[in-house]
Motif scaffolding. Structure first.
Motif, PDB file in Angstrom:
ATOM      1  N   GLU A 518      15.241 -13.339   5.512  1.00  0.00           N
ATOM      2  CA  GLU A 518      15.027 -12.118   5.213  1.00  0.00           C
ATOM      3  C   GLU A 518      13.675 -11.696   6.228  1.00  0.00           C
ATOM      4  O   GLU A 518      13.930 -10.510   6.784  1.00  0.00           O
ATOM      5  N   GLU A 519      12.902 -12.705   6.352  1.00  0.00           N
ATOM      6  CA  GLU A 519      11.658 -12.223   7.340  1.00  0.00           C
ATOM      7  C   GLU A 519      12.114 -12.300   8.688  1.00  0.00           C
ATOM      8  O   GLU A 519      11.519 -11.424   9.366  1.00  0.00           O
ATOM      9  N   ASP A 521      15.184 -11.290   9.894  1.00  0.00           N
ATOM     10  CA  ASP A 521      15.788 -10.011  10.080  1.00  0.00           C
ATOM     11  C   ASP A 521      14.449  -8.673  10.239  1.00  0.00           C
ATOM     12  O   ASP A 521      14.876  -8.056  11.042  1.00  0.00           O
ATOM     13  N   LYS A 522      13.785  -8.795   9.375  1.00  0.00           N
ATOM     14  CA  LYS A 522      12.719  -7.945   9.513  1.00  0.00           C
ATOM     15  C   LYS A 522      12.201  -7.752  10.942  1.00  0.00           C
ATOM     16  O   LYS A 522      11.804  -7.127  11.794  1.00  0.00           O
ATOM     17  N   ASP A 523      11.733  -9.529  11.216  1.00  0.00           N
ATOM     18  CA  ASP A 523      11.005  -9.479  12.467  1.00  0.00           C
ATOM     19  C   ASP A 523      11.869  -9.040  13.877  1.00  0.00           C
ATOM     20  O   ASP A 523      11.268  -8.593  15.094  1.00  0.00           O
ATOM     21  N   ASN A 524      13.204  -9.327  13.771  1.00  0.00           N
ATOM     22  CA  ASN A 524      13.990  -8.793  14.809  1.00  0.00           C
ATOM     23  C   ASN A 524      14.045  -7.370  15.014  1.00  0.00           C
ATOM     24  O   ASN A 524      14.251  -7.000  16.211  1.00  0.00           O
ATOM     25  N   LEU A 525      13.787  -6.741  13.633  1.00  0.00           N
ATOM     26  CA  LEU A 525      13.793  -5.370  13.950  1.00  0.00           C
ATOM     27  C   LEU A 525      12.492  -4.817  14.790  1.00  0.00           C
ATOM     28  O   LEU A 525      12.510  -3.960  15.372  1.00  0.00           O
ATOM     29  N   GLU A 526      11.526  -5.271  14.493  1.00  0.00           N
ATOM     30  CA  GLU A 526      10.114  -5.157  14.820  1.00  0.00           C
ATOM     31  C   GLU A 526      10.354  -5.506  16.400  1.00  0.00           C
ATOM     32  O   GLU A 526       9.712  -4.943  17.425  1.00  0.00           O
TER      33      GLU A 526
END
Length: 642
Positions: A518-519, A521-526
């Protein structure tokens, strides 16, 4: 040609602090107490008043009733755990009615529940089967005897089963009697796919409760008892006598005919309304005058103190836990304490008060030292601040030594996992870091194509990217009770279940992997918005036996794990490239780990694969999702994790 000399300025030495030894301060303080305590003895001797009686009674009452309730709930809890366990096994399809697995499950539950005498499984047609502890000549042999299915003939049991049809969930039913004694029983429906097929019943002999009252009566020097409601004796030390039934002393006898003059007068007790409820939660204290009963053959005082508390949940009426004792026991105790220690306690009380007033300034730096030391004990070095200097010699030396130690620890902690050190310290077990065999869950991670990616970056940028990535991984592992072992290039090795004992370490490892996914996935978006390259990660998880502890040379030791379990988790991580080549975070889990998970974890079978270096094929699953749940609680015990 002449030159003028410039004056040389010498650095002024630091002004020497005037420091006072703490011994001098304490000597002055206690010297003044000698004078003050002489006049204080007379004033403080007034403290022996009526209030002291009830303070003492409150502490004793709470201790006794709490001990009785704890023992009772532990005894009845064995039965509740036994029926709940059978119901769970049936719901999971572990056995069918009347098969061998059912007999084994019932026998196993009965063997582990020491307070349970028998367990039945009854179907709606009132046919029962089960097991009971064998009895010969009214003495339990310890063996477990099975009995086959047969129609239930006892009217009491049949009535209880008929009542169970109308009530769901776990329930304590009415008391049941047979030729062996009187029993309380708890039952739970056996349901599968939402349909109740039968009920499992555990019987607890009331004789066990009388054994509790006898043990507590002996320990506290009182007469403990348990009432059904307020008018029938359920348990009593007289009932604990093996010959009680022969002598006509029966459970559930009304108080008026039980033969105990104190309990006979219980209904006419005088409740003490002025009692301080802060000292005894939900406890009633009353005075019983047994002179209303014409039992003159009883020796001792005519008045007694009864302490009681009501608890519900084990029958149709709340039970009354209580004990009574002679009023002279309180007065004698108070007289003994006051006669031997009144002057000493008075002088001590004044000395403590004055010492606190005079030493209040000393307490602040000591408290600061203790607070900072606690942070060091937790290895929270970032939250520790240097201690200020002090005029007190010992405190100043301590502050200097502490600050020097802090500088060294901060430098040292850069190269070791802080969470691991904190766990080793928290266990408090001698030799906890010595190599031993343990069952743990191992996690292995790796970044897909990092070598190619790093060739397009300078060394500093690659290091920043790795540090950022590892911070995400370490945060998830720490949050779920795991231990980061080491970083292997762009990969990480972590394990769950050592050095402290983590309940459900397999579930914790899988939850940590889900959190990492989950983290990331969020980091790849950022990363897409910040111009950083997105990362694809493979994770392998396996549960098995390892050697864990300090391993290495005498001057270079690592707390690490060694064993084939580590190799399997690495091979599973490599297998993620084949199982989910296009997934940002591929999580491959072995069948051994999945077997330890519950219904909150949704996995996808990926078949059996022959991993590199292993002869047998390994069953592999992929993690789909995990039900939302809080991180697992840590349970540190001096035992091997399993």
């Amino acid at each position: 040609m002449s030159t003028s000399a410039q004056p040389v300025r010498l650095a002024r030495p630091e002004k020497k602090r005037r420091r006072i030894p703490i011994a001098v301060i304490m000597a002055l303080s206690f010297g003044s107490l000698v004078f003050l305590s002489v006049g204080g003895v007379l004033a403080l001797s007034v403290g022996a008043n009526f209030r002291n009686t009830f303070d003492l009674l409150g502490a004793q009452s709470t201790l006794l009733i709490d001990a009785m309730e704890d023992s009772l709930r532990a005894e009845m809890g064995d039965a509740e755990n036994a029926v709940d366990g059978i119901a769970q096994l049936y719901a999971q399809g572990e056995f069918q009615i009347d098969d061998e697995a059912m007999s084994a499950a019932v026998a196993g539950a009965l063997a582990t529940a020491s307070g349970v005498e028998a367990m039945l499984i009854c179907t709606p047609d009132l046919v029962c089967r089960g097991a009971a502890r064998s009895v010969e000549n009214n003495v339990a042999t310890g063996a477990i005897e099975h009995f086959p299915a047969k129609p239930e003939k006892s009217p009491q049991v049949r009535a209880a089963l008929e009542q169970r049809r109308r009530v769901g969930g776990r329930q304590w039913g009415a008391f049941v009697a047979n030729e062996f004694g009187l029993y309380a029983h708890v039952s739970v429906p056996l349901a599968r796919d939402g349909v109740t097929q039968a009920w499992v019943i555990a019987a607890v002999e009331l004789q066990k409760l009388s054994d509790i009252t006898r043990e507590l009566s002996s320990r506290f020097g009182t007469h403990a008892f348990i009432l059904d409601g307020e008018d029938r004796v359920l348990a009593d030390q007289r009932l604990a006598d093996p010959d009680a039934l022969k002598n006509g002393v029966l459970p559930l006898t009304p108080l008026a005919t039980y033969g105990d003059p104190v309990l006979t007068a219980y209904s006419a007790r005088k409740v003490e309304r002025d009692f301080d409820t802060r000292r005894a939660r939900d406890i009633e204290i009353a005075e019983i005058d047994r002179s209303v009963d014409n039992a003159s053959e009883w020796s001792g005082d005519a008045t007694y103190i009864a302490i009681t508390r009501k608890i519900a949940g084990y029958g149709n009426e709340p039970w009354t836990l209580g004990a009574y004792f002679e009023t002279s026991q309180i007065s004698k105790e108070i007289e003994r304490v006051l006669g031997s220690a009144l002057l000493g306690l008075g002088a001590m009380a004044v000395a403590v008060i004055v010492a606190i007033l005079l030493g209040s300034r000393l307490s602040r730096p000591i408290q600061a030292i203790a607070g900072q030391a606690m942070r060091v004990a937790d290895f929270d070095l970032d939250g520790v601040t240097p201690l200020p200097r002090s005029r007190v010699l010992e405190l100043d030396n301590q502050a200097s030594a502490f600050n020097a130690m802090l500088i060294g620890l901060r430098a040292f902690s850069t190269y070791i996992p802080r969470s691991l050190v904190a766990k080793l310290v928290r266990t408090g077990e001698i030799g906890i870091a010595e190599p031993r065999e343990a069952v743990v869950t191992v996690m292995f991670t790796d970044i897909v194509g990092f070598t190619t990616l790093s060739e397009q970056m300078d060394a500093a940028a690659a290091a920043r990217l790795l540090n950022h990535h590892f911070a995400i991984l370490c945060g998830a592992v720490d949050a779920h009770g795991g231990t980061v072992d080491k970083f292997l290039g762009d990969g990480m090795l972590a394990f769950f279940g050592a050095p402290d004992r983590l309940k459900g370490h397999a579930a914790a490892a899988v939850r940590a992997a889900a959190a990492i996914r989950e983290e990331l996935d969020k980091d790849n978006l950022e990363a897409a918005g910040e111009g950083r390259p997105p990362l694809h990660v493979r994770i392998g998880i396996h549960t098995g036996s390892v050697i864990v502890g300090n391993i290495g040379a005498s001057d270079r030791v690592n707390y690490t794990i060694v064993g084939d379990t580590v190799n399997i988790s690495q091979r599973l991580q490599e297998l993620g490239k084949l199982l989910a080549p296009d997934t940002a975070t591929a999580i491959a889990i072995s069948g051994e780990t999945v077997s330890r998970l519950d219904e909150k974890f949704e996995t996808i079978p990926a078949g059996k694969h022959r991993l590199r270096g292993r002869g047998e094929a390994t069953e592999v699953f992929q993690l789909r999702k995990v039900a939302t749940s809080a991180p697992p609680r840590m349970d540190v015990r001096h035992a091997q994790a399993g």
